[in-house]
Design an enzyme around this catalytic site. Structure first.
Site, PDB file in Angstrom:
ATOM      1  N   GLY A   8      54.310  47.286  25.545  1.00  0.00           N
ATOM      2  CA  GLY A   8      53.369  46.299  26.098  1.00  0.00           C
ATOM      3  C   GLY A   8      52.849  45.359  25.030  1.00  0.00           C
ATOM      4  N   GLY A  11      51.561  41.861  25.930  1.00  0.00           N
ATOM      5  CA  GLY A  11      50.363  41.731  26.764  1.00  0.00           C
ATOM      6  C   GLY A  11      49.125  41.388  25.955  1.00  0.00           C
ATOM      7  N   ASP A  13      46.379  43.222  25.234  1.00  0.00           N
ATOM      8  CA  ASP A  13      45.954  44.232  24.261  1.00  0.00           C
ATOM      9  C   ASP A  13      47.001  44.406  23.167  1.00  0.00           C
ATOM     10  N   ALA A  80      52.429  48.549  31.275  1.00  0.00           N
ATOM     11  CA  ALA A  80      52.116  48.971  32.647  1.00  0.00           C
ATOM     12  C   ALA A  80      52.247  47.778  33.571  1.00  0.00           C
ATOM     13  N   SER A 123      42.435  53.999  32.340  1.00  0.00           N
ATOM     14  CA  SER A 123      41.615  52.910  32.870  1.00  0.00           C
ATOM     15  C   SER A 123      40.402  53.401  33.646  1.00  0.00           C
ATOM     16  N   GLU A 125      39.587  52.125  36.250  1.00  0.00           N
ATOM     17  CA  GLU A 125      39.987  52.083  37.668  1.00  0.00           C
ATOM     18  C   GLU A 125      40.180  53.489  38.219  1.00  0.00           C
ATOM     19  N   TYR A 147      47.514  51.348  41.785  1.00  0.00           N
ATOM     20  CA  TYR A 147      47.398  51.255  40.314  1.00  0.00           C
ATOM     21  C   TYR A 147      46.506  52.381  39.790  1.00  0.00           C
ATOM     22  N   LYS A 151      47.463  55.474  37.321  1.00  0.00           N
ATOM     23  CA  LYS A 151      46.781  55.725  36.028  1.00  0.00           C
ATOM     24  C   LYS A 151      46.212  57.142  35.971  1.00  0.00           C
ATOM     25  N   HIS A 177      38.377  44.834  29.685  1.00  0.00           N
ATOM     26  CA  HIS A 177      38.180  44.056  28.460  1.00  0.00           C
ATOM     27  C   HIS A 177      39.020  42.788  28.538  1.00  0.00           C
ATOM     28  N   ARG A 182      43.646  36.819  28.075  1.00  0.00           N
ATOM     29  CA  ARG A 182      43.742  37.559  29.335  1.00  0.00           C
ATOM     30  C   ARG A 182      44.685  36.820  30.285  1.00  0.00           C
TER      31      ARG A 182
HETATM   32  P1  NAP Z   1      48.942  43.124  30.340  1.00  0.00           P
HETATM   33  O1  NAP Z   1      48.457  41.925  29.616  1.00  0.00           O
HETATM   34  O2  NAP Z   1      49.248  43.038  31.793  1.00  0.00           O
HETATM   35  O3  NAP Z   1      50.253  43.663  29.579  1.00  0.00           O
HETATM   36  C1  NAP Z   1      51.098  44.614  30.146  1.00  0.00           C
HETATM   37  C2  NAP Z   1      52.303  44.800  29.241  1.00  0.00           C
HETATM   38  O4  NAP Z   1      53.196  45.775  29.814  1.00  0.00           O
HETATM   39  C3  NAP Z   1      53.149  43.534  29.031  1.00  0.00           C
HETATM   40  O5  NAP Z   1      53.542  43.470  27.678  1.00  0.00           O
HETATM   41  C4  NAP Z   1      54.356  43.798  29.915  1.00  0.00           C
HETATM   42  O6  NAP Z   1      55.520  43.126  29.501  1.00  0.00           O
HETATM   43  C5  NAP Z   1      54.529  45.290  29.711  1.00  0.00           C
HETATM   44  N1  NAP Z   1      55.383  45.939  30.711  1.00  0.00           N
HETATM   45  C6  NAP Z   1      55.241  45.919  32.054  1.00  0.00           C
HETATM   46  N2  NAP Z   1      56.210  46.649  32.637  1.00  0.00           N
HETATM   47  C7  NAP Z   1      56.987  47.141  31.642  1.00  0.00           C
HETATM   48  C8  NAP Z   1      58.131  47.974  31.597  1.00  0.00           C
HETATM   49  N3  NAP Z   1      58.716  48.425  32.703  1.00  0.00           N
HETATM   50  N4  NAP Z   1      58.650  48.315  30.394  1.00  0.00           N
HETATM   51  C9  NAP Z   1      58.100  47.839  29.258  1.00  0.00           C
HETATM   52  N5  NAP Z   1      57.022  47.038  29.229  1.00  0.00           N
HETATM   53  C10 NAP Z   1      56.471  46.688  30.410  1.00  0.00           C
HETATM   54  O7  NAP Z   1      47.908  44.339  30.172  1.00  0.00           O
HETATM   55  P2  NAP Z   1      46.687  44.513  29.134  1.00  0.00           P
HETATM   56  O8  NAP Z   1      45.456  43.915  29.720  1.00  0.00           O
HETATM   57  O9  NAP Z   1      47.122  44.136  27.776  1.00  0.00           O
HETATM   58  O10 NAP Z   1      46.470  46.093  29.221  1.00  0.00           O
HETATM   59  C11 NAP Z   1      47.215  46.989  28.391  1.00  0.00           C
HETATM   60  C12 NAP Z   1      47.218  48.368  29.024  1.00  0.00           C
HETATM   61  O11 NAP Z   1      45.879  48.846  29.161  1.00  0.00           O
HETATM   62  C13 NAP Z   1      47.823  48.444  30.418  1.00  0.00           C
HETATM   63  O12 NAP Z   1      48.439  49.711  30.542  1.00  0.00           O
HETATM   64  C14 NAP Z   1      46.614  48.378  31.336  1.00  0.00           C
HETATM   65  O13 NAP Z   1      46.903  48.987  32.574  1.00  0.00           O
HETATM   66  C15 NAP Z   1      45.612  49.172  30.517  1.00  0.00           C
HETATM   67  N6  NAP Z   1      44.203  48.835  30.723  1.00  0.00           N
HETATM   68  C16 NAP Z   1      43.800  47.541  30.611  1.00  0.00           C
HETATM   69  C17 NAP Z   1      42.437  47.255  30.735  1.00  0.00           C
HETATM   70  C18 NAP Z   1      41.944  45.830  30.611  1.00  0.00           C
HETATM   71  O14 NAP Z   1      40.806  45.577  31.027  1.00  0.00           O
HETATM   72  N7  NAP Z   1      42.720  44.916  30.021  1.00  0.00           N
HETATM   73  C19 NAP Z   1      41.518  48.286  30.976  1.00  0.00           C
HETATM   74  C20 NAP Z   1      41.982  49.588  31.060  1.00  0.00           C
HETATM   75  C21 NAP Z   1      43.323  49.871  30.914  1.00  0.00           C
HETATM   76  P3  NAP Z   1      55.870  41.621  30.018  1.00  0.00           P
HETATM   77  O15 NAP Z   1      55.155  40.703  29.088  1.00  0.00           O
HETATM   78  O16 NAP Z   1      57.348  41.612  29.879  1.00  0.00           O
HETATM   79  O17 NAP Z   1      55.378  41.510  31.433  1.00  0.00           O
HETATM   80  N1  GDD Z   2      41.688  39.092  40.109  1.00  0.00           N
HETATM   81  C1  GDD Z   2      40.716  38.642  40.903  1.00  0.00           C
HETATM   82  N2  GDD Z   2      40.846  37.406  41.484  1.00  0.00           N
HETATM   83  N3  GDD Z   2      39.630  39.423  41.099  1.00  0.00           N
HETATM   84  C2  GDD Z   2      38.643  38.941  41.887  1.00  0.00           C
HETATM   85  C3  GDD Z   2      38.715  37.680  42.503  1.00  0.00           C
HETATM   86  C4  GDD Z   2      39.878  36.877  42.296  1.00  0.00           C
HETATM   87  O1  GDD Z   2      40.030  35.782  42.812  1.00  0.00           O
HETATM   88  N4  GDD Z   2      37.569  37.484  43.214  1.00  0.00           N
HETATM   89  C5  GDD Z   2      36.828  38.576  43.053  1.00  0.00           C
HETATM   90  N5  GDD Z   2      37.462  39.464  42.261  1.00  0.00           N
HETATM   91  C6  GDD Z   2      36.977  40.817  41.897  1.00  0.00           C
HETATM   92  C7  GDD Z   2      37.978  41.919  42.271  1.00  0.00           C
HETATM   93  O2  GDD Z   2      37.884  42.214  43.682  1.00  0.00           O
HETATM   94  C8  GDD Z   2      37.486  43.049  41.369  1.00  0.00           C
HETATM   95  O3  GDD Z   2      36.443  43.754  41.988  1.00  0.00           O
HETATM   96  C9  GDD Z   2      36.935  42.310  40.137  1.00  0.00           C
HETATM   97  O4  GDD Z   2      36.844  40.923  40.502  1.00  0.00           O
HETATM   98  C10 GDD Z   2      37.767  42.443  38.869  1.00  0.00           C
HETATM   99  O5  GDD Z   2      39.126  42.125  39.175  1.00  0.00           O
HETATM  100  P1  GDD Z   2      40.230  41.939  38.020  1.00  0.00           P
HETATM  101  O6  GDD Z   2      39.751  40.982  37.007  1.00  0.00           O
HETATM  102  O7  GDD Z   2      41.521  41.653  38.723  1.00  0.00           O
HETATM  103  O8  GDD Z   2      40.259  43.363  37.282  1.00  0.00           O
HETATM  104  P2  GDD Z   2      40.266  44.860  37.838  1.00  0.00           P
HETATM  105  O9  GDD Z   2      38.909  45.429  37.568  1.00  0.00           O
HETATM  106  O10 GDD Z   2      40.806  44.961  39.204  1.00  0.00           O
HETATM  107  O11 GDD Z   2      41.339  45.554  36.878  1.00  0.00           O
HETATM  108  C11 GDD Z   2      41.343  45.286  35.475  1.00  0.00           C
HETATM  109  O12 GDD Z   2      40.525  46.232  34.805  1.00  0.00           O
HETATM  110  C12 GDD Z   2      40.990  47.582  34.890  1.00  0.00           C
HETATM  111  C13 GDD Z   2      39.965  48.448  34.146  1.00  0.00           C
HETATM  112  O13 GDD Z   2      38.897  48.747  35.001  1.00  0.00           O
HETATM  113  C14 GDD Z   2      42.815  45.347  34.988  1.00  0.00           C
HETATM  114  O14 GDD Z   2      42.883  44.934  33.658  1.00  0.00           O
HETATM  115  C15 GDD Z   2      43.351  46.763  35.059  1.00  0.00           C
HETATM  116  O15 GDD Z   2      44.646  46.802  34.462  1.00  0.00           O
HETATM  117  C16 GDD Z   2      42.382  47.676  34.284  1.00  0.00           C
HETATM  118  O16 GDD Z   2      42.829  49.005  34.303  1.00  0.00           O
END
Ligand code: NAP
Ligand code: GDD
Length: 328
Positions: A8, A11, A13, A80, A123, A125, A147, A151, A177, A182
Site C-alpha cells: 500500500g 496510498g 499512509d 486494502a 481500523s 471502523e 469493510y 478489518k 487520519h 487523502r
Molecule cells: P489508501 O490511500 O486507500 O491506500 C490503499 C493502498 O492499498 C493503495 O496503495 C492501494 O494501491 C493498495 N492496494 C489496494 N488493493 C491492493 C492489492 N490487492 N494488492 C496490493 N495493494 C493493494 O489507504 P490509506 O488511507 O493510506 O490507509 C492505509 C491502510 O490503513 C488501509 O489498510 C486502510 O484500510 C487502513 N486505515 C486507514 C485509516 C485512515 O483514516 N486513513 C484509518 C484506519 C485504518 P493502488 O494505489 O494501486 O490502489
Molecule cells: N466519503 C464521504 N462522502 N463521506 C461522507 C459524505 C460524502 O459525501 N457525506 C457524509 N459523509 C460521512 C460518512 O457517512 C461517514 O460517516 C463520515 O463522513 C466519514 O466518511 P469517510 O471520510 O469516507 O471515512 P470513513 O470513516 O467511512 O472511513 C475512513 O476511516 C476509517 C477509520 O475509521 C477510511 O479511511 C477507512 O479506510 C478507515 O478505516
C-alpha cells in the site's frame, strides 16, 4: 540498515510512512500491484530513494518471493480496499484483499522468516455501532460495513498468528487520519477540495451525505510514527491511536468554508443518495495506552488539519488555473 516492506505504498499512509522510515535510516521496499499506468503521485518525490516491487495481496506466491528476495526486518501491511462505500458494491473483493490478504502475508512471514515484525493496519471502523464511548483496545467490535467486517478478520488473524506461532505481529487500531494526500472520495478531502473549487469560482455547490456523523480526525503524518513505534516495543501488543476528540461532518464544513470566508449553509447540499446502508455515528478514541506506552501524541489539531487541507487544495487549483489547464 534495517529493511521495511510496505504494502500500500502508493496510498496516503504509505507515502508518509516511507518518508518517516527513510528519515530513520531504513531501506524501504514498496509493493505495488500491476496496473496499465503507474499510480505514483504520492511517492513521486521518493522514487529515487526506494525500491518498488510488484506484488498483490491476492497472490500468495508474489508475497513469498518478495520476502525471500528482499529479506525485510519489518512488514507494514497498509494495502486494502479502504473506501467504506465501495465495500458494499464490491464486498467479496473487499474480503479477499482487506481480510484474506492479511492471512496471505502472515503465512508468507511464517514460511520465509518468522522473525519478521508485522504491522497490520486495523481500523476504528471495527468499533462501528460503538458499544463503549470512548473506544479503547478492550472495546468489543460491532462493524457496520463489509469493510469493517473484513478489518475485524484482519485484526483477529493477526492476534491469532501472534498467539499460535509466536510472531511479532501487531494490530494498530487507527482512527481516521487525513492530509492533503487523502483520496478525493473521503469526506475531509471532498470538503477541502470542494471549498477550494467554490472559492475559485469553479463550482457552486458541494453534495454530501450524512452531516451528523462524528469522527476522531487526526493528521496522517502523526499516525505513521505510531505504526513504527508499535514495532519497536519489546513485546507485540495492539494499540488504539486517535486524538481523543470528535467532530461532526457539519463542524468540518463550518470550519473549512469559514477558513475562506464562506458560510457552508450557502453551498452544501445534502444528498440522500450519499447516505450509507448502515452508518457509524460516533467514533472517539481513548488513546491513553498509546500515550503511556509509546509516548505518542498527535501534533496537529483538528482546525489546523482542516486549514492545511483547504490551503493545499486552493494552491493546487490556483496552479492549474495559472498554468492554463483550466479557465473559470
Ligand atoms: P489508501 O490511500 O486507500 O491506500 C490503499 C493502498 O492499498 C493503495 O496503495 C492501494 O494501491 C493498495 N492496494 C489496494 N488493493 C491492493 C492489492 N490487492 N494488492 C496490493 N495493494 C493493494 O489507504 P490509506 O488511507 O493510506 O490507509 C492505509 C491502510 O490503513 C488501509 O489498510 C486502510 O484500510 C487502513 N486505515 C486507514 C485509516 C485512515 O483514516 N486513513 C484509518 C484506519 C485504518 P493502488 O494505489 O494501486 O490502489
Ligand atoms: N466519503 C464521504 N462522502 N463521506 C461522507 C459524505 C460524502 O459525501 N457525506 C457524509 N459523509 C460521512 C460518512 O457517512 C461517514 O460517516 C463520515 O463522513 C466519514 O466518511 P469517510 O471520510 O469516507 O471515512 P470513513 O470513516 O467511512 O472511513 C475512513 O476511516 C476509517 C477509520 O475509521 C477510511 O479511511 C477507512 O479506510 C478507515 O478505516
Amino acid at each position: 540498515m534495517p529493511t521495511a516492506l510496505i504494502t500500500g505504498i502508493t496510498g496516503q499512509d504509505g507515502s508518509y510512512l516511507t518518508e518517516f522510515l527513510l528519515q530513520q535510516g531504513y531501506r524501504v521496499v514498496g509493493m505495488v500491484r500491476r496496473a496499465s499506468t503507474h499510480n505514483y503521485e504520492r511517492i513521486q518525490h521518493l522514487l529515487d530513494k526506494i525500491t518498488i516491487v510488484q506484488g498483490d495481496l491476492h497472490d500468495q506466491g508474489s508475497l513469498l518471493s518478495l520476502l525471500e528476495e528482499y529479506k525485510p526486518d519489518e512488514v507494514y501491511n497498509l494495502a486494502a480496499q479502504s473506501f467504506v462505500p465501495t465495500s458494499w458494491s464490491q464486498p467479496a473483493l473487499t474480503g479477499e484483499v482487506t481480510a484474506l490478504g492479511v492471512t496471505r502475508m502472515l503465512e508468507a512471514i511464517r514460511y520465509v522468516n518468522p522473525k519478521i515484525r508485522f504491522y497490520q493496519a486495523s481500523s476504528s471502523e471495527m468499533f462501528g455501532k460503538a458499544l463503549e464511548v470512548p473506544q479503547r483496545e478492550t472495546t468489543p467490535f460491532y462493524p457496520r460495513s463489509p469493510y469493517g467486517v473484513a478489518k475485524v478478520y484482519g485484526h483477529w488473524i493477526t492476534v491469532n498468528y501472534r498467539e499460535s506461532f509466536g510472531l511479532f505481529a501487531v494490530s494498530g487500531i487507527l482512527f481516521n487520519h487525513e492530509s492533503p494526500r487523502r483520496g478525493l472520495e473521503f469526506v475531509t478531502r471532498k470538503v477541502s477540495d470542494g471549498v477550494a473549487r467554490i472559492k475559485l469560482g469553479l463550482a457552486n455547490e458541494l453534495r454530501l451525505g450524512n452531516l451528523e456523523a462524528r469522527r476522531d480526525w487526526g493528521f496522517a503524518g502523526d499516525y505513521v510514527r505510531a505504526m513504527w513505534l508499535m514495532l519497536q516495543q519489546e513485546r507485540p501488543e495492539d494499540f488504539v491511536v486517535g486524538t481523543g476528540e470528535t467532530h461532526s461532518v457539519r463542524e468540518l464544513c463550518e470550519l473549512a468554508f469559514g477558513h475562506v470566508g464562506l458560510d457552508y449553509r450557502d453551498y452544501v447540499v445534502q444528498d440522500e443518495r450519499l447516505y450509507r446502508p448502515a452508518e457509524v455515528d460516533l467514533l472517539i478514541a481513548d488513546p491513553s495506552k498509546a500515550r503511556a506506552r509509546l509516548g505518542w501524541e498527535p501534533t496537529v489539531s483538528f482546525p489546523e488539519l482542516v486549514r492545511m487541507m483547504v490551503d493545499a487544495d486552493l494552491e493546487r487549483w490556483k496552479a492549474k488555473i495559472a498554468s492554463g489547464q483550466l479557465v473559470r
